[in-house]
Design a protein around this motif. Sequence first.
Motif, short mmCIF file in Angstrom:
data_model
loop_
_atom_site.label_atom_id
_atom_site.label_comp_id
_atom_site.label_asym_id
_atom_site.label_seq_id
_atom_site.Cartn_x
_atom_site.Cartn_y
_atom_site.Cartn_z
N MET A 1 -44.94 -49.95 -42.50
CA MET A 1 -44.37 -51.01 -42.71
C MET A 1 -45.99 -51.19 -44.09
O MET A 1 -47.47 -50.06 -43.94
N LYS A 2 -46.09 -51.89 -44.61
CA LYS A 2 -47.06 -52.26 -45.61
C LYS A 2 -47.24 -53.59 -45.94
O LYS A 2 -46.72 -54.89 -45.90
N LEU A 3 -48.43 -53.96 -46.07
CA LEU A 3 -48.82 -55.73 -46.35
C LEU A 3 -48.74 -56.12 -47.39
O LEU A 3 -48.75 -55.03 -48.67
#
Length: 112
Positions: A1-3
């Motif tokens: 998951m990437k901000l």
Amino acid sequence: MKLNHLNLTVTDVAGSRDFLETYFNLKCVGSRGNGFAAMFDDDGFVLTLMKGKNVQYPKTFHIGFHQESKEEVDEINERLKNDGYDVEPPRQEHGYTFYVQAPGGFTVEVLS
């Protein structure tokens, strides 16, 4: 998951936008007067700025811009100092780092 998105409430959208464009190469891709700006970095991260009153972030709150080298940190520090910003020289802590108060009421860390 990437901000991939962050919204900052700021007291000065135009000043914050200019600061982030000048020193950190963010690009404004859309705005609504002096109340909103959407900014992108080269990796597709979106930083939105929204106008607010009496903005008060906690003392330790900040956003950070990682640099590839100590020389790049020194260069940004010198540019800010020459442009009248109150910045301390970088020092070695959890990285080679310094902090600066940005227009709009938030703190920026620059580190390598």
